[in-house]
Motif scaffolding. Structure first.
Motif, PDB file in Angstrom:
ATOM      1  N   SER A   1      -8.715  11.426 -19.670  1.00  0.00           N
ATOM      2  CA  SER A   1     -10.096  11.749 -20.012  1.00  0.00           C
ATOM      3  C   SER A   1     -10.495  13.063 -19.363  1.00  0.00           C
ATOM      4  O   SER A   1     -10.526  13.173 -18.136  1.00  0.00           O
TER       5      SER A   1
ATOM      6  N   PRO B   1       0.109  -2.920 -13.245  1.00  0.00           N
ATOM      7  CA  PRO B   1      -1.265  -2.831 -13.767  1.00  0.00           C
ATOM      8  C   PRO B   1      -2.148  -1.850 -12.974  1.00  0.00           C
ATOM      9  O   PRO B   1      -3.021  -1.197 -13.551  1.00  0.00           O
ATOM     10  N   MET B   2      -1.881  -1.724 -11.693  1.00  0.00           N
ATOM     11  CA  MET B   2      -2.700  -0.795 -10.898  1.00  0.00           C
ATOM     12  C   MET B   2      -2.418   0.647 -11.320  1.00  0.00           C
ATOM     13  O   MET B   2      -3.332   1.463 -11.480  1.00  0.00           O
TER      14      MET B   2
ATOM     15  N   LEU C   1     -10.149  -1.300  -9.853  1.00  0.00           N
ATOM     16  CA  LEU C   1     -10.159  -0.827 -11.234  1.00  0.00           C
ATOM     17  C   LEU C   1      -9.336  -1.761 -12.126  1.00  0.00           C
ATOM     18  O   LEU C   1      -9.733  -2.109 -13.246  1.00  0.00           O
ATOM     19  N   ARG C   2      -8.218  -2.196 -11.599  1.00  0.00           N
ATOM     20  CA  ARG C   2      -7.359  -3.112 -12.365  1.00  0.00           C
ATOM     21  C   ARG C   2      -8.082  -4.429 -12.623  1.00  0.00           C
ATOM     22  O   ARG C   2      -8.058  -4.966 -13.748  1.00  0.00           O
TER      23      ARG C   2
ATOM     24  N   LEU D   1     -10.742  -3.955 -15.245  1.00  0.00           N
ATOM     25  CA  LEU D   1     -10.140  -3.869 -16.583  1.00  0.00           C
ATOM     26  C   LEU D   1      -9.668  -5.245 -17.055  1.00  0.00           C
ATOM     27  O   LEU D   1      -9.802  -5.598 -18.234  1.00  0.00           O
TER      28      LEU D   1
ATOM     29  N   LEU E   1       2.489   1.779  -3.397  1.00  0.00           N
ATOM     30  CA  LEU E   1       1.540   2.350  -4.368  1.00  0.00           C
ATOM     31  C   LEU E   1       1.397   3.858  -4.152  1.00  0.00           C
ATOM     32  O   LEU E   1       1.406   4.643  -5.108  1.00  0.00           O
TER      33      LEU E   1
ATOM     34  N   VAL F   1      -7.741   1.387  -6.826  1.00  0.00           N
ATOM     35  CA  VAL F   1      -6.850   1.079  -7.953  1.00  0.00           C
ATOM     36  C   VAL F   1      -6.874  -0.413  -8.256  1.00  0.00           C
ATOM     37  O   VAL F   1      -6.936  -0.842  -9.420  1.00  0.00           O
ATOM     38  N   ASN F   2      -6.856  -1.184  -7.201  1.00  0.00           N
ATOM     39  CA  ASN F   2      -6.852  -2.640  -7.384  1.00  0.00           C
ATOM     40  C   ASN F   2      -8.172  -3.117  -7.999  1.00  0.00           C
ATOM     41  O   ASN F   2      -8.176  -3.985  -8.886  1.00  0.00           O
TER      42      ASN F   2
ATOM     43  N   GLN G   1      -7.535   4.200  -1.489  1.00  0.00           N
ATOM     44  CA  GLN G   1      -6.874   4.388  -2.780  1.00  0.00           C
ATOM     45  C   GLN G   1      -6.381   3.052  -3.336  1.00  0.00           C
ATOM     46  O   GLN G   1      -6.539   2.754  -4.522  1.00  0.00           O
ATOM     47  N   PHE G   2      -5.809   2.260  -2.445  1.00  0.00           N
ATOM     48  CA  PHE G   2      -5.319   0.949  -2.877  1.00  0.00           C
ATOM     49  C   PHE G   2      -6.472   0.082  -3.376  1.00  0.00           C
ATOM     50  O   PHE G   2      -6.388  -0.543  -4.447  1.00  0.00           O
TER      51      PHE G   2
ATOM     52  N   ILE H   1       2.348   6.722  -6.893  1.00  0.00           N
ATOM     53  CA  ILE H   1       1.373   7.699  -7.425  1.00  0.00           C
ATOM     54  C   ILE H   1       1.928   9.113  -7.289  1.00  0.00           C
ATOM     55  O   ILE H   1       1.838   9.937  -8.217  1.00  0.00           O
TER      56      ILE H   1
ATOM     57  N   ALA I   1      -3.867   1.400 -14.691  1.00  0.00           N
ATOM     58  CA  ALA I   1      -5.319   1.571 -14.594  1.00  0.00           C
ATOM     59  C   ALA I   1      -5.660   2.964 -14.083  1.00  0.00           C
ATOM     60  O   ALA I   1      -6.536   3.665 -14.616  1.00  0.00           O
ATOM     61  N   GLY I   2      -4.922   3.382 -13.060  1.00  0.00           N
ATOM     62  CA  GLY I   2      -5.185   4.716 -12.507  1.00  0.00           C
ATOM     63  C   GLY I   2      -4.874   5.819 -13.494  1.00  0.00           C
ATOM     64  O   GLY I   2      -5.555   6.850 -13.534  1.00  0.00           O
TER      65      GLY I   2
ATOM     66  N   ALA J   1     -11.910   2.688 -19.778  1.00  0.00           N
ATOM     67  CA  ALA J   1     -11.770   3.418 -18.518  1.00  0.00           C
ATOM     68  C   ALA J   1     -13.108   3.948 -18.029  1.00  0.00           C
ATOM     69  O   ALA J   1     -13.433   3.866 -16.847  1.00  0.00           O
TER      70      ALA J   1
ATOM     71  N   VAL K   1       0.847  -1.204   0.000  1.00  0.00           N
ATOM     72  CA  VAL K   1       0.000   0.000   0.000  1.00  0.00           C
ATOM     73  C   VAL K   1       0.877   1.246   0.000  1.00  0.00           C
ATOM     74  O   VAL K   1       0.631   2.204  -0.741  1.00  0.00           O
TER      75      VAL K   1
ATOM     76  N   LEU L   1      -9.869   8.295  -6.697  1.00  0.00           N
ATOM     77  CA  LEU L   1      -9.086   8.203  -7.930  1.00  0.00           C
ATOM     78  C   LEU L   1      -9.077   9.532  -8.685  1.00  0.00           C
ATOM     79  O   LEU L   1      -8.040   9.937  -9.238  1.00  0.00           O
TER      80      LEU L   1
ATOM     81  N   LEU M   1      -5.393   5.922 -16.478  1.00  0.00           N
ATOM     82  CA  LEU M   1      -6.416   6.101 -17.515  1.00  0.00           C
ATOM     83  C   LEU M   1      -7.242   7.367 -17.237  1.00  0.00           C
ATOM     84  O   LEU M   1      -7.787   7.973 -18.154  1.00  0.00           O
ATOM     85  N   LEU M   2      -7.341   7.741 -15.976  1.00  0.00           N
ATOM     86  CA  LEU M   2      -8.195   8.895 -15.644  1.00  0.00           C
ATOM     87  C   LEU M   2      -7.701  10.217 -16.220  1.00  0.00           C
ATOM     88  O   LEU M   2      -8.475  10.941 -16.840  1.00  0.00           O
TER      89      LEU M   2
ATOM     90  N   ILE N   1     -14.555   2.749 -14.506  1.00  0.00           N
ATOM     91  CA  ILE N   1     -14.710   3.721 -13.405  1.00  0.00           C
ATOM     92  C   ILE N   1     -16.167   3.781 -12.951  1.00  0.00           C
ATOM     93  O   ILE N   1     -16.460   3.904 -11.762  1.00  0.00           O
TER      94      ILE N   1
END
Lengths: 297, 193
Positions: A51, A40-41, B179-180, B183, A11, B176-177, B172-173, A15, A44-45, B129, A8, B144, A47-48, B133
């Motif tokens: 947009s 991968p985490m 979301l992963r 996906l 991560l 993100v997890n 947050q963890f 970030i 994924a993050g 995404a 944790v 996020l 991606l925000l 989301i």
């Protein structure tokens, strides 16, 4: 799922570093143990931020809202300035009113203070010579003394006053004038001091005793065209009045008559080597030959 | 990828000091500096463009009034403004409001890419995404957005969301997890390649 705290934390650090501009590759390389999970985490993050709402839409909205913001600033802070100005104005007005009231009250208290004008009640005297008795005499100390030796004649409508030497002259009161100076002219019951004519009562017992160049203190009432004396004090000479007679202390050749001896301490001290024992009331010499601190000359 | 330029803290403090005295230009400068992130934040949450515009303006009106009352922040202006925006959104739409799908559909990819193949790939990724989301819990969506989209610090995010820093770190963890995982599941169901 059991999550290790250090994953944790890793991560979180990744970030922050990515937000500061580092790449996913770089930050993940520092955590090889968690690389397979972190990559991968993070991707994924990320991606925000890709947009967004169109910038032109946001810019147009901002421009539209700017007028409202400027108006709010003007209203809010302009109103605040006015309130501040009003507040300061009220503060000054309040302070002024308070000061005025304070001065008013102070003046009233001063005016309310009883003037040291003798009344028909015999005043107390500290000296043994306090023949503040019913003896129908009125005495004027040459100067103000701390032991008023004033007595009165019951027939007097206005009585002289003696002020302690330490006292300052009476403060003026509304309609009251205090004049002190040498008598330059005597015309009947009108005397002149500093070119001011002051009318004394025709039956004032002191009137016959006043002479030219006597230093006189007069408290008088203002009339429309004349000044009428309320109280008279001779400053440079002691005068003792008894009925139609008076005795002045300024002449060593004229000893005090019996009825004036009690008031003639200063004369004895100045004009005789030793005062007769019987001159003191009760026949005792208290050693207070001259209680006043005046200059009897 | 768009890179948000974070407000310079020193400049913020100077501008804030001027704004506190009622300096209109300083306040308008702060307005323009923060309008975009606040609007983006509000728009994502409420969906309606006009409502987002009103909410964003209201955030700055409250900021101006707070300056007058001297209750505005002396530091961390960005966190304070986001917190006001979030509270306004909650007042209007409730705490559990999810990101509206139609709002997400209005997102645009910011990357300027001329290669049609890359553009197509990005478009697919953005679509993924959006869908991923929208499947997150509102608090996960929010953390996020604040951490990745607005690039706020963990501390600022915690202040805005009214939670402890450790709670935000854990949230947050999970976000993100999750979301992963979403996906990954999408990849399994609809392989993009």
């Amino acid at each position: 799922m059991i999550v290790r705290d250090d994953l944790v934390d890793a991560l979180e650090i990744c970030i922050d570093r990515i937000n500061q501009g580092e790449s996913v590759q770089t930050v993940v390389a520092d955590y090889p143990v968690f690389a397979k999970q972190l990559r991968p985490m993070l991707e994924a993050g990320l991606l925000l931020p890709r947009s967004r709402f169109p910038a032109d839409v946001v810019s147009a909205a901002a421009t539209q809202g700017e007028a409202r913001i400027r108006a709010t600033v003007s209203d809010t802070f302009a109103a605040g300035t006015n309130w501040l100005a009003w507040g300061l104005a009220l503060l000054f007005i309040g302070a002024g009113v308070s000061l005025f009231i304070f001065i008013l009250i102070s003046n009233q208290q001063q005016s309310a203070a009883p003037p040291p004008v003798l009344t028909n009640t015999p005043t107390l005297t500290l000296a043994p010579t306090a023949s503040a008795t019913l003896s129908p005499t009125a005495t004027y100390s040459p100067t103000a003394t701390s032991t008023p030796t004033v007595t009165q004649t019951p027939t007097q409508s206005r009585l002289p006053q003696v002020l302690p030497a330490s006292e300052t002259p009476l403060p003026s009161r509304p309609g009251l004038t205090i004049i002190e100076g040498p008598v330059s002219q005597i015309n009947g019951n009108v005397i002149t001091i500093f070119d001011r004519e002051i009318t004394l009562a025709e039956d004032d017992p002191l009137l016959p005793a006043i002479q030219l160049q006597d230093i006189v203190r007069i408290e008088s009432a203002n009339k429309s065209d004349t000044i009428e004396a309320i109280s008279i004090t001779l400053i440079n000479v002691t005068v003792v009045v008894s009925g139609d007679q008076f005795w002045r202390s300024d002449n060593c050749n004229v000893p005090p008559p019996v009825w004036a001896q009690s008031q003639a301490n200063a004369w004895y001290a100045r004009c005789t080597p030793q005062r007769p024992a019987d001159a003191q009331p009760g026949g005792r010499n208290t050693g207070h030959d001259d209680d006043d601190d005046d200059d009897d000359d | 990828m768009i890179v948000l330029v974070l407000p310079d803290i020193t400049t913020d403090e100077e501008t804030l000091a001027r704004a506190r005295t009622g300096d209109e230009e300083a306040i308008v400068a702060i307005y323009h500096r923060y309008y975009d992130p606040i609007y983006q934040f509000c728009r994502l949450r409420v969906g309606d463009p006009l409502a987002a515009q009103d909410l964003t303006s209201e955030v700055f009106v409250r900021f101006i009034k707070a300056m007058k009352r001297e209750t505005a922040p002396r530091t961390s202006l960005r966190g304070w403004i986001f917190r006001v925006a979030r509270n306004l959104i909650y007042d209007h739409y409730g705490r559990e409001a999810e990101l509206p799908i139609d709002t997400i559909d209005q997102w645009l990819s910011s990357d300027i890419e001329t290669d049609p193949e890359v553009q197509a790939l990005q478009s697919i990724q953005v679509e993924r995404a959006r869908r991923a989301i929208s499947m997150l819990a509102p608090s996960q969506q929010e953390v996020l957005l604040l951490r990745f989209d607005q690039q706020l610090s963990l501390q600022e995010t915690a202040e805005i969301m009214g939670k402890q820093v450790n709670a935000i770190k854990a949230l947050q963890f999970r976000a993100v997890n999750t979301l992963r995982q979403i996906l990954r599941d999408m990849d399994v169901e609809e392989p993009t390649s």
